[in-house]
Scaffold this motif. Structure first.
Motif, short mmCIF file in Angstrom:
data_model
loop_
_atom_site.label_atom_id
_atom_site.label_comp_id
_atom_site.label_asym_id
_atom_site.label_seq_id
_atom_site.Cartn_x
_atom_site.Cartn_y
_atom_site.Cartn_z
N THR A 59 25.90 -72.92 -35.88
CA THR A 59 25.20 -71.72 -35.43
C THR A 59 23.86 -72.15 -34.85
O THR A 59 23.05 -72.77 -35.54
N VAL A 60 23.65 -71.84 -33.59
CA VAL A 60 22.41 -72.21 -32.90
C VAL A 60 21.59 -70.95 -32.69
O VAL A 60 22.06 -69.97 -32.11
N THR A 61 20.35 -70.98 -33.19
CA THR A 61 19.44 -69.85 -33.02
C THR A 61 18.29 -70.30 -32.12
O THR A 61 17.61 -71.29 -32.40
N VAL A 62 18.09 -69.58 -31.02
CA VAL A 62 17.03 -69.90 -30.06
C VAL A 62 16.00 -68.79 -30.10
O VAL A 62 16.34 -67.60 -30.00
N SER A 63 14.74 -69.14 -30.27
CA SER A 63 13.69 -68.14 -30.34
C SER A 63 13.44 -67.51 -28.97
O SER A 63 13.89 -68.01 -27.94
N LYS A 64 12.71 -66.39 -28.99
CA LYS A 64 12.43 -65.65 -27.77
C LYS A 64 11.75 -66.54 -26.74
O LYS A 64 10.88 -67.35 -27.06
N GLY A 65 12.18 -66.42 -25.48
CA GLY A 65 11.56 -67.23 -24.44
C GLY A 65 12.28 -67.09 -23.12
O GLY A 65 13.22 -66.30 -22.98
N VAL A 66 11.86 -67.89 -22.15
CA VAL A 66 12.44 -67.84 -20.81
C VAL A 66 12.47 -69.24 -20.23
O VAL A 66 11.62 -70.08 -20.53
N ALA A 67 13.49 -69.52 -19.41
CA ALA A 67 13.63 -70.81 -18.74
C ALA A 67 14.07 -70.54 -17.30
O ALA A 67 14.54 -69.45 -16.96
N LEU A 68 13.92 -71.57 -16.46
CA LEU A 68 14.43 -71.54 -15.09
C LEU A 68 15.45 -72.65 -14.95
O LEU A 68 15.15 -73.81 -15.27
N ASP A 69 16.67 -72.32 -14.50
CA ASP A 69 17.64 -73.39 -14.28
C ASP A 69 17.46 -73.97 -12.87
O ASP A 69 16.59 -73.52 -12.10
N CYS A 70 18.28 -74.98 -12.53
CA CYS A 70 18.06 -75.68 -11.26
C CYS A 70 18.46 -74.84 -10.06
O CYS A 70 18.25 -75.28 -8.92
N CYS A 71 19.04 -73.66 -10.26
CA CYS A 71 19.30 -72.74 -9.15
C CYS A 71 18.13 -71.79 -8.93
O CYS A 71 18.16 -70.98 -8.01
N GLY A 72 17.12 -71.85 -9.82
CA GLY A 72 16.02 -70.91 -9.73
C GLY A 72 16.29 -69.60 -10.45
O GLY A 72 15.54 -68.65 -10.32
N THR A 73 17.37 -69.55 -11.23
CA THR A 73 17.74 -68.33 -11.95
C THR A 73 16.99 -68.27 -13.27
O THR A 73 17.05 -69.21 -14.06
N PRO A 74 16.26 -67.17 -13.54
CA PRO A 74 15.60 -67.05 -14.85
C PRO A 74 16.62 -66.76 -15.94
O PRO A 74 17.51 -65.93 -15.77
N VAL A 75 16.52 -67.50 -17.04
CA VAL A 75 17.40 -67.29 -18.20
C VAL A 75 16.52 -66.77 -19.33
O VAL A 75 15.64 -67.49 -19.82
N VAL A 76 16.74 -65.53 -19.73
CA VAL A 76 15.89 -64.86 -20.72
C VAL A 76 16.63 -64.79 -22.05
O VAL A 76 17.82 -64.47 -22.09
N VAL A 77 15.91 -65.10 -23.13
CA VAL A 77 16.46 -65.01 -24.49
C VAL A 77 15.59 -64.04 -25.28
O VAL A 77 14.37 -64.24 -25.38
N GLU A 78 16.21 -62.98 -25.81
CA GLU A 78 15.46 -62.03 -26.62
C GLU A 78 15.09 -62.62 -27.97
O GLU A 78 14.07 -62.31 -28.56
N GLY A 79 15.93 -63.55 -28.46
CA GLY A 79 15.62 -64.23 -29.72
C GLY A 79 16.17 -63.51 -30.93
O GLY A 79 16.39 -62.30 -30.93
N GLY A 80 16.42 -64.30 -31.99
CA GLY A 80 16.82 -63.74 -33.27
C GLY A 80 18.29 -63.80 -33.56
O GLY A 80 18.70 -63.87 -34.73
#
Length: 659
Positions: A75-96
Motif C-alpha cells: 500500500t503506497v500513500t502519497v501526501s498532498k502535492g503536485v508534479a509535472l510529467d515529461c509531457c507537461g501534464t500536471p499530476v495532482v494528488v489530494e493525499g491521504g
C-alpha cells in the motif's frame, strides 16, 4: 459510476503546430470543435510547463509504504502535492488515500522497486444523450472526466532516460567581478552588465540545449523501495538513491544566482587572522566561516618551512621565512597570508572542479560511445531490411528471368544476415567487422538452374529470349575467385558467391533487359554505386557504417530498374470503399503513379445529384511511386460521391457510397 481511461495522458507529447477554432456568426459548434479548442489551450500550457519549467515534483508528494499482510502487494500513500510529467501534464494528488500496488517480484536476486507517479483519468457522471430516450434507459454518455493519478512500480530503472531521472546541469560559468565593475572598482553601466548576463545565458544554452525529444511514457519518479523478509513477514523501506525528479522553481534559481553572482570578494563568508605562538617558530591561523565555527591552524617551522594538515589528510607546504614571536611582524604579514590562503582555496576548488569535470567527461564519452554504437546497429539493421524490400520488388519486376533468380538469392542472403545478427557490430568488437565480412568476404554456394548457358574461356554467356547476358569472370576474381562451374547440357551455373558477387551478377543479369524509370535518370547509376561499394570493401580503414551507406546507394538505384518497355500507369483505391459517418474516422485515398518522385497528385470528391459537395486534397508521389491523401469522414453526409484523382498525365474515377 465511472470508467477508467487506463492512465493515458490527456493529449500526446509530440511537438505539433497549434490549431484553434475560427469563429464566425452562425457557426455550428460540434463536439469536434469543442475538443479542438480545449486541445489548443491544453497543448500550449503543457508545452510551456514541459519546456520552461521541466518535469518532476513541484511540491509535496512524500511517500509512505506498507506491506499488505498475507500478500506480496504493498500500500503506497502519497501526501498532498503536485508534479509535472515529461509531457507537461500536471499530476495532482489530494493525499491521504492509500493505493494498492502489486510489485513484480523475481524468485531470486534484487527485488527493489522503483515507484513512479503517473497521470490517470476516468469518466464519470452519466447523463442521457438528447434524443436517446428517457433517462438512462436509452443511450447515455459520461458528462465529466476526473483527472487523477496512479502509482506504478517497476523492478528496473533506466538512469540514462532523460525523462526518468533528474535533469543535471553540469556547470554554468557565472560572470566574474570584472564583468560588473571596472578597473577602479566602480560599478559598470546596466548595459555593460546585461552583456555579462547574456553571456551567462548563451553559455548555458550552448552547453545544455539538446535536440527536441518526445516523451512516449510519461512518469514522475518518486523513490526506490527495498523489501526485508523475516520469516513470512515482509517490510518495505524507502532508499534515498539521489535519482528523484524535482522542478527547479524560478524562486529557487533566482535566489541561487543572485547570492552567488553578487558575492565576488568572499562568497563563502570566511575571515582569517594570524597570531603569534609560544615559541620563536610557531604561529596560528585563525579561521571563521559563515556558521561562526572557529578553528585554529598551528603553523610551526624548523627550517623556514611550515606544514599543516588539511581535511583530505594530505599536506600543504607554506614557505614562511623567519616566523618570530613578534606579533607586529605577524600582523604585517597577515594580508599576504590571507591572499595566499584565498589563492590556495581557489586553486583547491578548481582542482576539485577539474576532477569532477574529468569524471563527467569520461562518463559522457562512454555514454556517447554507447549511443553511437546503438545508432550504428540501427543503421546496419535498416540497411539489410531496405535491401530485402528493394530486391523483392526487383524480383517481382523481372518475373521469369535469370535476374529474378539472382534477386531472390540476394533477399535470402540479407534475411540470413538479420537472423545471424551481423548488424550487432559495436565499437567494442570493432576488430570483428561482422557486417563488412558478411557483405564482401563470406562465400556460400549458389546454384542457378534452367539456363541456356555457355562458357568460353573467361566469358560466360546466358541466353534469355532475345537477350544475351555476358558475365566476365575476371571482374569477380578481383576480390577472390567464386569458382564458376558451368554445365551447358544441364543448364546449370554454380559458384561460391559473396553478397557483393550476387549484386554484380544481378547487374549482369539486367544489363540488356532493363532501363530506369526515374525522370531525370537517377545518378549515380547502379554501376557507379557498385563501384563505390567495391572501394569501401577494399578499404581496411572503412567503418561498418560506410559499408551500410554504400549498400543503401546500390538499393536506391535498384528501385528504379524496370524491364525495358514496361509501362507503369496510374491507379488508386479507396480504403474502405464503404464507410460509416463517424467523427474520428478518415477516408484514405491512395494509389500508384509512374510520374517522378515529388509529383503532385490531386484528389477531388464531388457529390452526385443536387447540391454537390466538392472537397479537394493533394498528395505527393513518394520514392516507392505510392501516394496517399486522407479526408475526415465527418465532412461527408450520407449519399453517393464521385472520387477523381489525377497526377497531371493520367486520371481515374471511382464511386464512393457513404452510409
Amino acid at each position: 459510476m465511472s470508467e477508467s481511461s487506463n492512465g493515458t495522458a490527456p493529449r500526446d507529447c509530440e511537438l505539433e503546430y497549434f490549431e484553434r477554432n475560427h469563429y464566425f456568426h452562425g457557426k455550428l459548434m460540434t463536439p469536434r470543435d469543442m475538443e479542438a479548442q480545449e486541445a489548443y489551450h491544453d497543448g500550449r500550457l503543457r508545452m510551456l510547463a514541459r519546456d520552461v519549467l521541466g518535469s518532476g515534483v513541484v511540491r509535496g508528494l512524500a511517500v509512505e509504504v506498507e506491506a499488505v499482510e498475507g500478500t506480496s502487494d504493498i500500500t503506497v500513500t502519497v501526501s498532498k502535492g503536485v508534479a509535472l510529467d515529461c509531457c507537461g501534464t500536471p499530476v495532482v494528488v489530494e493525499g491521504g488515500d492509500g493505493v494498492e500496488v502489486s510489485p513484480v517480484l523475481a524468485a531470486e536476486g534484487d527485488n527493489d522497486q522503483y515507484l513512479y507517479l503517473k497521470y490517470d483519468d476516468c469518466k464519470r457522471e452519466t447523463v442521457p444523450v438528447p434524443g436517446g430516450g428517457s433517462g438512462c434507459g436509452g443511450e447515455c454518455e459520461y458528462n465529466r472526466i476526473l483527472e487523477k493519478f496512479e502509482i506504478v512500480a517497476e523492478r528496473v530503472v533506466d538512469v540514462d532516460d532523460p525523462h526518468r531521472g533528474p535533469h543535471v546541469v553540469e556547470e554554468v560559468e557565472f560572470p566574474k567581478r570584472s564583468g560588473v565593475v571596472d578597473d577602479d572598482g566602480q560599478p559598470k553601466s546596466s548595459e555593460e552588465v546585461n552583456v555579462e548576463l547574456l553571456r551567462l545565458a548563451r553559455a548555458y544554452h550552448e552547453t545544455h540545449r539538446q535536440p527536441y525529444t518526445s516523451c512516449t511514457d510519461p512518469h514522475v519518479y518518486l523513490c526506490r523501495i527495498t523489501p526485508t523478509v523475516a520469516g513470512e513477514t515482509t517490510t518495505w523501506s524507502i532508499v534515498d538513491d539521489g535519482l528523484g525528479q524535482y522542478v527547479y522553481s524560478n524562486e529557487l534559481l533566482y535566489a541561487a544566482i543572485a547570492r552567488h553572482a553578487a558575492a565576488f570578494d568572499n562568497p563563502h563568508e570566511t575571515t582569517l587572522a594570524a597570531r603569534a605562538g609560544s615559541s620563536e617558530r610557531e604561529a596560528f591561523l585563525h579561521v571563521r566561516d559563515g556558521d561562526d565555527d572557529e578553528d585554529d591552524v598551528r603553523l610551526t617551522s624548523a627550517e623556514n618551512q611550515v606544514e599543516f594538515e588539511v581535511t583530505d589528510a594530505s599536506t600543504l607546504d607554506l614557505s614562511v621565512p623567519g616566523v618570530k614571536t613578534n606579533a607586529d611582524n605577524i600582523a604585517t604579514n597577515t594580508t599576504d597570508i590571507t591572499n595566499n590562503t584565498t589563492n590556495i582555496s581557489e586553486n583547491t576548488t578548481k582542482i576539485g572542479e577539474n576532477t569532477t569535470n574529468i569524471t563527467t567527461n569520461t562518463e559522457n564519452i562512454e555514454n556517447l560511445t554507447k549511443r553511437v554504437s546503438m545508432l550504428e546497429r540501427y543503421v546496419l539493421d535498416k540497411t539489410l531490411k531496405y535491401k530485402i524490400s528493394c530486391f523483392e520488388r526487383a524480383a517481382e519486376a523481372f518475373n521469369g528471368t535469370f535476374a529474378q533468380d539472382v534477386a531472390r538469392k540476394i533477399v535470402a542472403r540479407a534475411e540470413a544476415g538479420i537472423r545471424g545478427g551481423v548488424y550487432r557490430n559495436t565499437k567494442e568488437n570493432r576488430d570483428d567487422r561482422a557486417f563488412h565480412v558478411f557483405v564482401g568476404k563470406n562465400r556460400e554456394e549458389e546454384t542457378f538452374e534452367g539456363l541456356e548457358v555457355v562458357e568460353d574461356d573467361d566469358i560466360i554467356t546466358v541466353t534469355e529470349n532475345d537477350h544475351e547476358i555476358t558475365i566476365d569472370t575476371d571482374e569477380y576474381r578481383e576480390r577472390g575467385d567464386p569458382g564458376f562451374d558451368v554445365d551447358s547440357e544441364e543448364g546449370v551455373l554454380k559458384g561460391d558467391f559473396t553478397l557483393f558477387d550476387l549484386e554484380l551478377l544481378f547487374r549482369d543479369a539486367v544489363s540488356e533487359i532493363s532501363d530506369s524509370r526515374h525522370d531525370p535518370p537517377l545518378e549515380p547509376s547502379y554501376e557507379e554505386a557498385l563501384r563505390e561499394l567495391r572501394d569501401v570493401l577494399n578499404d581496411d580503414e572503412a567503418e561498418e557504417v560506410d559499408v551500410a551507406v554504400a549498400q543503401d546507394l546500390v538499393c536506391e538505384t535498384v528501385e528504379w530498374l524496370r524491364p525495358t518497355g514496361e509501362q507503369r500507369g496510374f491507379e488508386f483505391e479507396l480504403d474502405p470503399e464503404q464507410v460509416q459517418t463517424r467523427i474520428h474516422e478518415t477516408l484514405v485515398v491512395s494509389g500508384f503513379s509512374s510520374r517522378p518522385r515529388g509529383t503532385t497528385v490531386r484528389v477531388r470528391i464531388s457529390r452526385t445529384g443536387d447540391n454537390p459537395l466538392l472537397v479537394t486534397g493533394e498528395g505527393e508521389v513518394g520514392r516507392d511511386s505510392r501516394w496517399r491523401v486522407e479526408f475526415p469522414v465527418g465532412d461527408f453526409e450520407r449519399g453517393t460521391y464521385e472520387v477523381r484523382a489525377t497526377d497531371g498525365a493520367e486520371s481515374q474515377s471511382k464511386r464512393l457510397d457513404v452510409r
